[in-house]
Each structure stands twice: as C-alpha cells, then as structure tokens.
Design a protein around this motif. Structure first.
Motif, PDB file in Angstrom:
ATOM      1  N   PHE A 134       8.208  -0.192  -5.449  1.00  0.00           N
ATOM      2  CA  PHE A 134       8.327   1.129  -4.829  1.00  0.00           C
ATOM      3  C   PHE A 134       7.989   2.211  -5.854  1.00  0.00           C
ATOM      4  O   PHE A 134       7.207   3.126  -5.578  1.00  0.00           O
ATOM      5  CB  PHE A 134       9.758   1.330  -4.302  1.00  0.00           C
ATOM      6  N   GLU A 176       6.397   1.858  -8.731  1.00  0.00           N
ATOM      7  CA  GLU A 176       5.040   1.682  -9.265  1.00  0.00           C
ATOM      8  C   GLU A 176       4.012   2.302  -8.337  1.00  0.00           C
ATOM      9  O   GLU A 176       3.078   2.994  -8.778  1.00  0.00           O
ATOM     10  CB  GLU A 176       4.766   0.183  -9.435  1.00  0.00           C
ATOM     11  N   VAL A 177       4.162   2.067  -7.038  1.00  0.00           N
ATOM     12  CA  VAL A 177       3.186   2.564  -6.062  1.00  0.00           C
ATOM     13  C   VAL A 177       3.423   4.038  -5.747  1.00  0.00           C
ATOM     14  O   VAL A 177       2.481   4.834  -5.665  1.00  0.00           O
ATOM     15  CB  VAL A 177       3.253   1.720  -4.760  1.00  0.00           C
ATOM     16  N   GLY A 178       4.677   4.422  -5.589  1.00  0.00           N
ATOM     17  CA  GLY A 178       4.985   5.789  -5.176  1.00  0.00           C
ATOM     18  C   GLY A 178       4.991   6.802  -6.296  1.00  0.00           C
ATOM     19  O   GLY A 178       4.740   7.991  -6.067  1.00  0.00           O
ATOM     20  N   GLY A 179       5.282   6.344  -7.511  1.00  0.00           N
ATOM     21  CA  GLY A 179       5.324   7.255  -8.641  1.00  0.00           C
ATOM     22  C   GLY A 179       6.580   8.115  -8.670  1.00  0.00           C
ATOM     23  O   GLY A 179       7.511   7.924  -7.889  1.00  0.00           O
ATOM     24  N   ALA A 186       7.826   9.952  -5.389  1.00  0.00           N
ATOM     25  CA  ALA A 186       8.505   9.092  -4.419  1.00  0.00           C
ATOM     26  C   ALA A 186       9.931   8.784  -4.870  1.00  0.00           C
ATOM     27  O   ALA A 186      10.862   8.761  -4.060  1.00  0.00           O
ATOM     28  CB  ALA A 186       7.722   7.795  -4.220  1.00  0.00           C
ATOM     29  N   PRO A 217       0.844  -1.204   0.000  1.00  0.00           N
ATOM     30  CA  PRO A 217       0.000   0.000   0.000  1.00  0.00           C
ATOM     31  C   PRO A 217       0.874   1.247   0.000  1.00  0.00           C
ATOM     32  O   PRO A 217       2.057   1.192   0.351  1.00  0.00           O
ATOM     33  CB  PRO A 217      -0.790  -0.124   1.312  1.00  0.00           C
ATOM     34  N   ARG A 218       0.303   2.368  -0.372  1.00  0.00           N
ATOM     35  CA  ARG A 218       1.057   3.616  -0.472  1.00  0.00           C
ATOM     36  C   ARG A 218       1.706   4.002   0.855  1.00  0.00           C
ATOM     37  O   ARG A 218       2.818   4.544   0.892  1.00  0.00           O
ATOM     38  CB  ARG A 218       0.132   4.736  -0.964  1.00  0.00           C
ATOM     39  N   GLU A 219       1.029   3.714   1.972  1.00  0.00           N
ATOM     40  CA  GLU A 219       1.591   4.124   3.266  1.00  0.00           C
ATOM     41  C   GLU A 219       2.924   3.437   3.565  1.00  0.00           C
ATOM     42  O   GLU A 219       3.755   3.977   4.300  1.00  0.00           O
ATOM     43  CB  GLU A 219       0.600   3.877   4.407  1.00  0.00           C
ATOM     44  N   THR A 220       3.160   2.261   2.987  1.00  0.00           N
ATOM     45  CA  THR A 220       4.443   1.584   3.196  1.00  0.00           C
ATOM     46  C   THR A 220       5.564   2.341   2.489  1.00  0.00           C
ATOM     47  O   THR A 220       6.673   2.460   3.010  1.00  0.00           O
ATOM     48  CB  THR A 220       4.376   0.137   2.687  1.00  0.00           C
ATOM     49  N   VAL A 221       5.290   2.829   1.299  1.00  0.00           N
ATOM     50  CA  VAL A 221       6.263   3.654   0.576  1.00  0.00           C
ATOM     51  C   VAL A 221       6.567   4.917   1.379  1.00  0.00           C
ATOM     52  O   VAL A 221       7.733   5.314   1.533  1.00  0.00           O
ATOM     53  CB  VAL A 221       5.738   4.009  -0.828  1.00  0.00           C
ATOM     54  N   ASP A 222       5.532   5.561   1.906  1.00  0.00           N
ATOM     55  CA  ASP A 222       5.727   6.771   2.698  1.00  0.00           C
ATOM     56  C   ASP A 222       6.541   6.477   3.956  1.00  0.00           C
ATOM     57  O   ASP A 222       7.372   7.302   4.376  1.00  0.00           O
ATOM     58  CB  ASP A 222       4.374   7.370   3.092  1.00  0.00           C
TER      59      ASP A 222
END
Length: 246
Positions: free
Chosen positions: A184, A186-189, A192, A160-165
C-alpha cells in the motif's frame, strides 16, 4: 434506520466472510487486494532433496502445499514426497483450514497447527524445509530454530494504483498482512499514507500492527487474526462507534 458505511478489505480470501456479516448492518464491503499472488517456478528435485535432509516441514498456507504437490505430481515425485512428510514434523500457520489442505495434498496431517506466525511456538529442528506464500516472512522464519531450505511456490506482486485509491475511498481499511501494508505504502506513496491516517484502520495481528506503526498510521489491532473473528471484530467496532446501526 441503516447508515451505510464502507470497509475496504485488502485480503481477497477475507472478502466473503466480511460481506456475509456486514450486509446485516448496512456496511458496504469494498474489495481492495493489496497483494497479487502468482505461481512461481519450483524445482521438484530440490524439494525432494530438502525433505530428505529435514526433520521439519513448515507450510505458510495450504495453498503453498497444493502448489508444491502439483509440481511434484507433474514430476512423478508426489508419492515420494508424501512418504517423506509422513516421517517429519509438519507445521502450518493457516490454522485448521491449512491443516486440511496439507492433508489433502500429501495425506499427512500437520502435527503443529497455528493460526498465525505470532501464535506459532519456536520449533526445534535439525534442518527444515520452509514453504512460503509469496514473500519471505521474517516472523515465520524467526520460529524455525535451525538451518532452513526455503521455497517460494508463489510470487507476490503489488497492486495497481487504482486499488489503493479504492481502499482510500472507504471509511475503514482492514489489513491482513504486513506485506499488504508495505505494498500500500509502496504504490500509494506518502500522500496515500497521510490519507490512510484519517481512516479507521484495523490490523489483523501484531506483525501487521508493527508495519502500520512504522508508517506512523494510527490503528487498532484485532485480538485474533483469523478471518471469521476479524470480520466480527471490525463490524462490532463500527457498531460501537455508531457508524452503523442494525
């Protein structure tokens, strides 16, 4: 005096090794798994058929071997698989840990043991049964010099996005697989990835380094990708940079 810094570890199996070492130096370890692994359907009869026609069986991890053994046992085919494997060249790229797990699962110790796909020497074969771990690893397949039957005992899913954050909240980020890097991004863009460029980033091996290089992320590559040496390298790196003090 201790300076508290943080390192995000993107591989769940590496977290405890990092915590055991990093705690001595005031380094906080943040668990930020970039890959979620879930069991995938496997046809046990297809596995037996592949083993009958192969002279090489290659397991990406010991966990893949356990999953295959479980499916075969439920189908009443574990004994036959064990007999077939005893007559094949069995290989793993998870080092001694993977070798022990494969022996526990099937009673046969691998004849070829490497700690990563990069370390694995090319394997001559007539036909191979390859058991991946969540994704189709091109570096692993490049070492198999014959036609291969491929199986995916697990499916890899992005976080989920919160893991990247959470990872971006750390001072340093450690990537243990190329797939973790790709998920990382793909999800964060792009945002990120740009933020990651401002961190201390460590790659566990050449394949991971390649994935980071493709994103334009400056990084350091650990000399060894195994978990223990990787943790030692990262903590030593932070100490050398003056980010932490004993």
């Amino acid at each position: 005096m201790k300076y508290v810094v943080s390192v995000a570890v993107t591989a769940p199996r590496a977290v405890e090794a990092f915590r055991a070492l990093a705690a001595r130096y005031g380094v906080e370890v943040i668990e930020a798994p970039m890959v979620t692994i879930e069991p995938a359907p496997i046809d046990p009869y297809a596995v037996i058929s592949a083993l009958r026609e192969s002279d090489l069986a290659l397991f990406a991890t010991g966990s893949a071997a356990y999953r295959i053994a479980q499916v075969l046992k439920e189908a009443g085919l574990l004994g036959e698989a064990s007999r077939l494997l005893a007559n094949l060249t069995v290989a793993t790229i998870e080092g001694e840990k993977g070798a022990i797990m494969i022996k526990n699962a099937f009673g046969t110790a691998p004849k070829v043991v490497a700690s990563s796909a990069e370390e694995l020497q090319p394997l001559a074969c007539r036909r191979a049964a390859v058991f991946h771990y969540g994704w189709r690893d091109p570096d692993l397949l490049s070492k198999v010099k014959c036609e291969a039957f491929e199986f995916q005992p697990y499916t890899a899913r992005p976080p989920p996005r919160e893991t990247v954050d959470r990872a971006l909240g750390a001072d340093a980020v450690v990537f243990a697989s190329a797939l973790a890097v790709r998920f990382f991004a793909e999800v964060g863009g792009e945002d990120a990835v740009e933020l990651l460029k401002g961190k201390i980033v460590v790659a566990a091996g050449p394949a991971v380094s390649r994935a980071l290089r493709e994103l334009g992320v400056p990084h350091l590559t650990a000399p060894r990708g195994r978990i223990g040496p990787l943790a030692q390298y990262v903590v030593s790196l932070l100490l050398r940079r003056g980010a932490a003090r004993a």
